[in-house]
Design a protein around this motif. Structure first.
Motif, PDB file in Angstrom:
ATOM      1  N   LEU A 289      50.727  34.480  26.975  1.00 36.68           N
ATOM      2  CA  LEU A 289      51.629  33.726  28.348  1.00 36.68           C
ATOM      3  C   LEU A 289      52.672  32.852  28.389  1.00 36.68           C
ATOM      4  O   LEU A 289      52.359  31.656  28.392  1.00 36.68           O
ATOM      5  CB  LEU A 289      50.405  33.337  29.021  1.00 36.68           C
ATOM      6  CG  LEU A 289      49.883  33.054  30.588  1.00 36.68           C
ATOM      7  CD1 LEU A 289      50.091  33.945  31.398  1.00 36.68           C
ATOM      8  CD2 LEU A 289      49.069  32.267  30.728  1.00 36.68           C
TER       9      LEU A 289
ATOM     10  N   ASP B 188      39.026  34.880  30.023  1.00 30.10           N
ATOM     11  CA  ASP B 188      39.168  34.467  30.829  1.00 30.10           C
ATOM     12  C   ASP B 188      40.297  35.711  32.371  1.00 30.10           C
ATOM     13  O   ASP B 188      41.273  35.285  31.947  1.00 30.10           O
ATOM     14  CB  ASP B 188      39.002  33.457  31.530  1.00 30.10           C
ATOM     15  CG  ASP B 188      39.860  32.966  32.967  1.00 30.10           C
ATOM     16  OD1 ASP B 188      38.403  31.663  33.263  1.00 30.10           O
ATOM     17  OD2 ASP B 188      40.366  32.353  33.900  1.00 30.10           O
TER      18      ASP B 188
ATOM     19  N   TRP C 164      34.315  41.179  37.639  1.00 32.26           N
ATOM     20  CA  TRP C 164      34.140  39.792  39.052  1.00 32.26           C
ATOM     21  C   TRP C 164      32.929  40.946  39.705  1.00 32.26           C
ATOM     22  O   TRP C 164      32.509  40.500  40.887  1.00 32.26           O
ATOM     23  CB  TRP C 164      35.136  39.729  39.608  1.00 32.26           C
ATOM     24  CG  TRP C 164      35.859  38.214  38.987  1.00 32.26           C
ATOM     25  CD1 TRP C 164      34.953  37.075  38.977  1.00 32.26           C
ATOM     26  CD2 TRP C 164      37.365  37.755  39.853  1.00 32.26           C
ATOM     27  NE1 TRP C 164      35.845  35.546  38.889  1.00 32.26           N
ATOM     28  CE2 TRP C 164      37.264  36.633  39.267  1.00 32.26           C
ATOM     29  CE3 TRP C 164      38.401  38.414  39.360  1.00 32.26           C
ATOM     30  CZ2 TRP C 164      37.897  35.593  38.843  1.00 32.26           C
ATOM     31  CZ3 TRP C 164      39.492  37.653  39.127  1.00 32.26           C
ATOM     32  CH2 TRP C 164      39.438  36.373  38.878  1.00 32.26           C
TER      33      TRP C 164
ATOM     34  N   LEU D  41      48.258  25.876  40.314  1.00 34.56           N
ATOM     35  CA  LEU D  41      46.995  25.584  41.224  1.00 34.56           C
ATOM     36  C   LEU D  41      45.882  26.661  41.687  1.00 34.56           C
ATOM     37  O   LEU D  41      45.540  26.435  42.900  1.00 34.56           O
ATOM     38  CB  LEU D  41      48.559  26.957  41.848  1.00 34.56           C
ATOM     39  CG  LEU D  41      48.272  27.199  43.845  1.00 34.56           C
ATOM     40  CD1 LEU D  41      48.200  26.177  44.400  1.00 34.56           C
ATOM     41  CD2 LEU D  41      49.723  28.453  44.017  1.00 34.56           C
TER      42      LEU D  41
ATOM     43  N   ASN E 200      53.717  27.833  38.697  1.00 32.76           N
ATOM     44  CA  ASN E 200      52.788  27.466  39.339  1.00 32.76           C
ATOM     45  C   ASN E 200      52.376  27.484  41.128  1.00 32.76           C
ATOM     46  O   ASN E 200      51.424  28.354  42.011  1.00 32.76           O
ATOM     47  CB  ASN E 200      52.480  25.548  39.565  1.00 32.76           C
ATOM     48  CG  ASN E 200      50.615  25.177  39.806  1.00 32.76           C
ATOM     49  OD1 ASN E 200      49.996  26.154  39.308  1.00 32.76           O
ATOM     50  ND2 ASN E 200      50.841  23.971  40.182  1.00 32.76           N
ATOM     51  N   ALA E 201      53.493  27.212  41.714  1.00 32.33           N
ATOM     52  CA  ALA E 201      53.332  27.460  43.185  1.00 32.33           C
ATOM     53  C   ALA E 201      52.908  28.971  43.810  1.00 32.33           C
ATOM     54  O   ALA E 201      52.816  30.204  44.687  1.00 32.33           O
ATOM     55  CB  ALA E 201      54.956  26.782  43.884  1.00 32.33           C
ATOM     56  N   ALA E 202      53.790  29.778  42.798  1.00 35.60           N
ATOM     57  CA  ALA E 202      53.726  31.104  42.680  1.00 35.60           C
ATOM     58  C   ALA E 202      52.615  32.410  42.355  1.00 35.60           C
ATOM     59  O   ALA E 202      51.769  32.740  41.723  1.00 35.60           O
ATOM     60  CB  ALA E 202      54.606  31.982  42.463  1.00 35.60           C
ATOM     61  N   GLN E 203      51.641  31.343  42.045  1.00 38.19           N
ATOM     62  CA  GLN E 203      49.981  31.444  41.127  1.00 38.19           C
ATOM     63  C   GLN E 203      49.384  32.396  42.011  1.00 38.19           C
ATOM     64  O   GLN E 203      49.090  33.461  41.501  1.00 38.19           O
ATOM     65  CB  GLN E 203      49.385  29.770  40.568  1.00 38.19           C
ATOM     66  CG  GLN E 203      48.568  30.626  39.428  1.00 38.19           C
ATOM     67  CD  GLN E 203      47.981  29.742  38.543  1.00 38.19           C
ATOM     68  OE1 GLN E 203      48.058  28.563  39.535  1.00 38.19           O
ATOM     69  NE2 GLN E 203      47.511  30.029  36.998  1.00 38.19           N
ATOM     70  N   ASP E 204      49.256  31.843  43.291  1.00 39.84           N
ATOM     71  CA  ASP E 204      48.239  33.137  43.789  1.00 39.84           C
ATOM     72  C   ASP E 204      48.657  34.656  44.073  1.00 39.84           C
ATOM     73  O   ASP E 204      48.045  35.355  44.582  1.00 39.84           O
ATOM     74  CB  ASP E 204      47.876  32.645  44.927  1.00 39.84           C
ATOM     75  CG  ASP E 204      48.749  31.710  45.803  1.00 39.84           C
ATOM     76  OD1 ASP E 204      50.027  31.897  45.298  1.00 39.84           O
ATOM     77  OD2 ASP E 204      48.407  31.760  47.329  1.00 39.84           O
TER      78      ASP E 204
ATOM     79  N   TRP F  74      46.888  41.285  54.641  1.00 39.66           N
ATOM     80  CA  TRP F  74      48.055  41.308  53.950  1.00 39.66           C
ATOM     81  C   TRP F  74      48.885  42.866  54.689  1.00 39.66           C
ATOM     82  O   TRP F  74      50.088  42.655  55.253  1.00 39.66           O
ATOM     83  CB  TRP F  74      47.662  41.534  53.106  1.00 39.66           C
ATOM     84  CG  TRP F  74      48.642  41.658  51.883  1.00 39.66           C
ATOM     85  CD1 TRP F  74      50.104  40.474  51.284  1.00 39.66           C
ATOM     86  CD2 TRP F  74      49.810  43.099  51.418  1.00 39.66           C
ATOM     87  NE1 TRP F  74      50.981  41.038  50.299  1.00 39.66           N
ATOM     88  CE2 TRP F  74      51.232  42.990  51.323  1.00 39.66           C
ATOM     89  CE3 TRP F  74      49.707  44.267  52.521  1.00 39.66           C
ATOM     90  CZ2 TRP F  74      52.078  43.879  50.731  1.00 39.66           C
ATOM     91  CZ3 TRP F  74      50.740  44.996  51.895  1.00 39.66           C
ATOM     92  CH2 TRP F  74      51.894  44.599  51.229  1.00 39.66           C
TER      93      TRP F  74
ATOM     94  N   LEU G 180      48.404  36.595  40.558  1.00 38.75           N
ATOM     95  CA  LEU G 180      46.962  37.224  40.653  1.00 38.75           C
ATOM     96  C   LEU G 180      46.859  38.736  41.700  1.00 38.75           C
ATOM     97  O   LEU G 180      46.508  39.198  41.717  1.00 38.75           O
ATOM     98  CB  LEU G 180      46.081  35.882  41.170  1.00 38.75           C
ATOM     99  CG  LEU G 180      45.694  35.088  40.044  1.00 38.75           C
ATOM    100  CD1 LEU G 180      44.899  33.402  40.464  1.00 38.75           C
ATOM    101  CD2 LEU G 180      45.768  35.410  38.766  1.00 38.75           C
TER     102      LEU G 180
ATOM    103  N   THR H  62      40.511  35.151  35.136  1.00 38.33           N
ATOM    104  CA  THR H  62      42.429  34.361  35.819  1.00 38.33           C
ATOM    105  C   THR H  62      43.717  34.906  34.948  1.00 38.33           C
ATOM    106  O   THR H  62      44.752  35.142  35.704  1.00 38.33           O
ATOM    107  CB  THR H  62      42.036  33.204  36.323  1.00 38.33           C
ATOM    108  OG1 THR H  62      41.056  33.291  37.470  1.00 38.33           O
ATOM    109  CG2 THR H  62      43.766  32.434  37.243  1.00 38.33           C
ATOM    110  N   VAL H  63      43.205  33.987  33.503  1.00 38.03           N
ATOM    111  CA  VAL H  63      43.845  34.667  32.550  1.00 38.03           C
ATOM    112  C   VAL H  63      44.691  35.900  32.712  1.00 38.03           C
ATOM    113  O   VAL H  63      45.777  36.009  32.694  1.00 38.03           O
ATOM    114  CB  VAL H  63      43.352  33.452  31.509  1.00 38.03           C
ATOM    115  CG1 VAL H  63      44.850  33.879  30.882  1.00 38.03           C
ATOM    116  CG2 VAL H  63      43.675  32.166  31.688  1.00 38.03           C
TER     117      VAL H  63
ATOM    118  N   ARG I 179      41.908  35.197  58.233  1.00 36.04           N
ATOM    119  CA  ARG I 179      42.981  35.919  59.246  1.00 36.04           C
ATOM    120  C   ARG I 179      43.660  36.878  59.728  1.00 36.04           C
ATOM    121  O   ARG I 179      44.234  37.241  61.358  1.00 36.04           O
ATOM    122  CB  ARG I 179      44.231  35.305  58.216  1.00 36.04           C
ATOM    123  CG  ARG I 179      44.775  35.649  56.849  1.00 36.04           C
ATOM    124  CD  ARG I 179      45.290  35.003  56.151  1.00 36.04           C
ATOM    125  NE  ARG I 179      46.287  36.002  55.556  1.00 36.04           N
ATOM    126  CZ  ARG I 179      46.349  36.132  54.016  1.00 36.04           C
ATOM    127  NH1 ARG I 179      45.001  35.399  54.339  1.00 36.04           N
ATOM    128  NH2 ARG I 179      46.719  36.865  53.294  1.00 36.04           N
TER     129      ARG I 179
END
Lengths: 638, 638
Positions: free
Chosen positions: B456, B433, B393, A336, B531-535, B587, B538, B435-436, A585
């Motif tokens: 991981l 990386d 970043w 994702l 995977n659905a919770a990946q964002d 948020w 992060l 994200t990792v 948003r």
């Protein structure tokens, strides 16, 4: 691979890629195919080992080939050997953005800015003398507007062109160090003449900025007497373009050197112009040069397409970490987080591409049809300014995301992304700094296109807003906004998506008008009021561009006859819009346009749309139709 | 100039810059002053005209000078000629980030990664043989971990080191193209040996990844038999570093080549290790190498400081557009849009700098005090991973913003920003990386630092979360969150600012634990749930880093004796936190932490704080204490 189950409608499979590509190629498909056929067989992008001198030499070779191909003449008038195809000329430049951006910029300087200025600001005498040599590149030239001290505020240029009635000549002069012409493409190596923008002075007074053709090098390449030329040296990218600096020490040119369409000086020194107001005259002149901005927006998008194509291809072959129980590691585009890096940007690239096509059509219609319709001209200028800003920022962000998505491999020059990044970085600055451009967009909207884009006279704008516009804008908005707020939306409804963008644009604009009206109050400091609202102004302009982009998207989908392609584009549109809404948003929540629940649902829908488009990622990048030889990156190989 | 009137407390004036700089220099001020005194008089950054070969040669010269200066020995053990000053060694590398980032990386490879691995993973026999030659650069070496097919998932490396009891040797071998060692610093030109990470195989079986010292070049610089070396070629930046690729064709090294602190093979081929579990052993080994990540975070911040210093100085001299009625054009840093580009990033640079200082202290304490405290080690690893991601970043975004803020001048190599940009681009990728890394941070938080950062293993993490943590995290949070929601906050209150960041961290983490628990349900696909919770994962990790950064800021302000400096830092803190909240205010709105009115007030306060800090912008960049010769950019001259 496992993907999140989706409640949204799915895309028909398989998609006819040729049909998709025809939609993407659009009205000037023949020009695109001509570029692919003539140049698409060989690598175009620079060798990373080249020195600046080698890259410049190679771009020079390519320029001569382009001149021979005839495409350089697309944008010029037919009776001088041109082809009167303005849309085609811009599309041709856009295609070069897939190859070498130095060549694209050099071609843009020669045939867009320099040649375009001679054509737009000059008259028959200049056409006779210059156009053929410009088209066939016998006369490399410069567009010498920007000065060291005057980048965005070009109305305040300091270079002077003073008419001397005794000799019948103009004296072109650089009075101060900050008046030096700077960053001028074609100046450091190749340019033989320059269209120099300077304050025109006659015995009768000053008449504002005008343009003159000034020789800068003789046939042997030596600087002409009184002309000082230096090299800007190494840049982040675009090192195949010879940017330089020009200073003039009382350089004399004949009276006929003045590009005299919008202002002329008689032999006796008397000045006359079809446009009385000096500022309006200047911005009318600038307005004719809008093609450069349109080209930059298109080429920036092209560069983003290349980066996305490379990153998506690599993301479909690169594997990292095995899922529990799996034999093989997971393809990275199945994560994702990876989808979220690339797919919303891919969707927005589609949206901006359709907007670019629409903009090129508008340009073609306005410039082919003469200068009749002032409103159309100003809408064109406004949209060019806005789309240039949004497309170039999108390119910068997208290429960066692609670099990171390709990890260490993305950092190697052989994989192309870093060159695209370095080359396009300045696109957010040249042809108008993006922040300044968005302010011009906001101004045009607030004043209902009263003036040409380009005139950032704060006081005048505020006065006009105070006197004329604010009430109208405010009234138009409130009724729609209220209706919107009361609706219980279907989150998949394209009409709801549209209303989200429309409503935001109108509300932001109305609020801005209200704020700026305060500047009209007796004790107000207009600059302080304007400055305090600057972020609001930029947001409103961006919201307008978002809405224009969506309009263009819908035009394209409406005209699409292939149901499979139309279905796919429908999903792309949803991802583009919802990613925009997601990013902003907070605004929708603050203004009661989304409930907290809906706002969270938007996040979830972006995730779902990423999963839906993941199987079509390769099809979508294939839709760009980039010649395979131009994608010559080891990580992009199939 | 006109600035918006503010209701917030103002900053005492003038600020004592020396006092500010002492706060910024922190505990290792002496190391910083030593670098300034020895290197600060001459330009360090590369000439943009240099070819890759010239840049590599110049960096080689500087490496030898660094070795002579003695600073290279700071991080090594005293009895071998080192100085046992780990914090000092990292600070020294961080200072090189103000000069030439190629030199910083090359020094980091030689003395941090390569030398650090020998020291952390080896034993006396390796110290005796190598440490002095490493410190004085007689033995340039590589850290050969990453493989072409294995960047983030280094536990799956394919290179093998197979023990042959008959000869008493290890056979190092590259079995597939994807097992090639890639992007290895010092490999293409200078390295004589490499610490090679490989799967250790003995007659008894496989024991996971271990490291061995393998000669790659002979004294004449020729590749050793069986070693194939190639050059990664031109990169976006860091072209003074000779990155290369290494392949091994059954290369034999003696048994003593194994860095045997965490696992050893006897002459008869029997394997033994103080750590039974293979995965735990590997991540313990990796954990000792945390210094590299800390150094990269610091050097990225240094590069951002240089860019901000140049952009702020230029923003204070560059003028563009006159305000109504004004004689002179407006200084660009007086525009709100320009302030918003630079000042929140400047504030965050301060915050990250204090967090970096705290991280270096933690590193120094953990590594100087032996390996006793496992929790401290894991907290250190977690914070290093998190701060590395956030700082790099931040650097990428800040340097980009500075480039754009400097317009066309920012695009010229002579003004330095583009080199900083190109050099630091890969910082978000190498040493983990980003994200990792953030996923590792989230995992450490969810499992209460049960394991070393680096592992991981999705399934293991999910199992642990399901079984142990979710309830605790959820309970700890709810009470505070409720109290928070009911408060009627004072928007200037530093305690409210703190609670905004703390509450978000806790809520995100609790929600994440709840989501991941679903993976434990009978019919769940753990990968799909993860995977659905990946964002979400992060975001939670980022929220944790934000809170850690604020802790460090408060420690610094609390320890600050100068009331003027403390007052200024208080405003900087407010701008840093409120810009964070502003960026993530969706948020806060979605979760009832901010009302719509408060959310809009946050925007207004960011504007006000920009106006308040505008007069102190020069002081704040002077606080970085960058030697003037290292700021040699024409647009940065006073």
């Amino acid at each position: 691979m496992t993907t999140t189950q989706s409640s949204l409608s799915t895309v028909p499979d398989p998609i006819d890629v040729r049909s998709l590509r025809a939609v993407m190629d659009g009205r000037w498909q023949a020009v695109r195919e001509d570029v692919r056929a003539r140049m698409g067989e060989r690598r175009m992008h620079p060798d990373p080992e080249w020195s600046m001198a080698e890259h410049r030499a190679k771009v020079g070779e390519h320029m001569r080939k382009l001149a021979e191909s005839g495409r350089a003449s697309l944008g010029f008038v037919e009776r001088y050997g041109g082809r009167d195809d303005i849309g085609g000329s811009v599309t041709s430049i856009e295609m070069l953005g897939y190859g070498d951006l130095s060549l694209m910029v050099k071609a843009g300087v020669q045939w867009g800015l320099f040649g375009g200025a001679v054509q737009a600001l000059g008259t028959e005498r200049h056409y006779d003398r210059y156009l053929r040599e410009i088209m066939d590149y016998r006369l490399p030239g410069c567009f010498a507007m920007t000065e060291t001290g005057h980048g965005s505020n070009v109305q305040a240029l300091e270079t002077t062109a003073t008419y001397d009635p005794d000799s019948g000549e103009f004296v072109v002069h650089t009075p101060t160090p900050s008046a030096r012409k700077d960053y001028i493409g074609n100046a450091a190596r190749d340019g033989r003449v320059a269209v120099v923008f300077a304050q025109l002075v006659t015995p009768g007074g000053r008449h504002g900025v005008h343009a003159l053709v000034v020789p800068i090098r003789d046939a042997d390449g030596r600087p002409c007497p009184g002309v000082e030329i230096s090299d800007c040296g190494v840049k982040a990218g675009l090192n195949g373009v010879d940017n330089g600096r020009l200073s003039f020490d009382r350089v004399r040119v004949p009276r006929e050197a003045l590009l005299n369409r919008y202002g002329d000086v008689d032999a006796d020194g008397s000045y006359h112009s079809p446009i009385e107001n000096e500022s309006r005259r200047f911005f009318t002149m600038l307005g004719t040069l809008v093609r450069g901005r349109v080209s930059v927006a298109g080429a920036a998008s092209s560069a983003a397409h290349v980066a996305l194509t490379i990153a998506v291809r690599y993301g479909l072959t690169r594997r990292q970490f095995a899922a529990p129980g799996a034999e093989e590691e997971t393809v990275v585009l199945d994560y994702l987080a990876h989808q979220r890096r690339l797919l919303p940007r891919l969707a927005t690239s589609y949206a901006l591409h359709f907007a670019q096509q629409r903009l090129v059509e508008m340009l073609h219609e306005v410039q082919s049809g003469g200068t009749g319709d002032e409103t159309a001209q100003r809408e064109l200028e406004t949209r060019a300014a806005g789309l240039k800003a949004v497309s170039t920022w999108h390119a910068t962000g997208t290429i960066q995301a692609c670099r990171e998505a390709c990890g260490g491999a993305g950092y190697l020059a052989e994989n192309r992304i870093v060159q695209l990044k370095a080359d396009t970085d300045v696109f957010t600055t040249f042809e108008g700094d993006n922040t300044v451009l968005l302010q011009l967009v906001a101004k045009a909207l607030l004043t209902n296109y009263r003036d040409h884009v380009g005139d950032l006279d704060t006081l005048g704008m505020i006065r006009f807003v105070v006197e004329n516009i604010a009430d109208t804008v405010a009234e138009r908005t409130s009724a729609r906004a209220l209706a919107q707020r009361l609706r219980d939306p279907d989150l998949e409804d394209p009409e709801w998506h549209r209303s989200l963008l429309e409503d935001r644009e109108e509300h932001l604009l109305a609020g801005l008008a209200r704020r700026l009206r305060r500047a009209g109050e007796a004790d107000a400091d207009p600059f302080a009021v304007f400055n305090a609202a600057q972020d609001h102004l930029l947001t409103a302009a961006k919201a307008h561009v978002d809405r224009f982009v969506l309009d263009a998207f819908d035009r394209t989908v409406d005209a699409c006859a292939d149901p499979g392609v139309a279905g796919l584009l429908g999903r792309v549109r949803a991802l583009h819009v919802l990613a925009l809404v997601e990013a902003d948003r907070a605004w929708y929540l603050e203004h009661g346009r989304l409930t907290a629940t809906q706002s969270k649902q938007v996040l979830g829908m972006v995730n779902q749309l990423c999963a839906q488009l993941r199987p079509h990622a390769r099809t979508l990048v294939d839709g760009f139709g980039i010649p395979e030889a131009w994608l010559d990156a080891p990580i992009a190989r199939d």
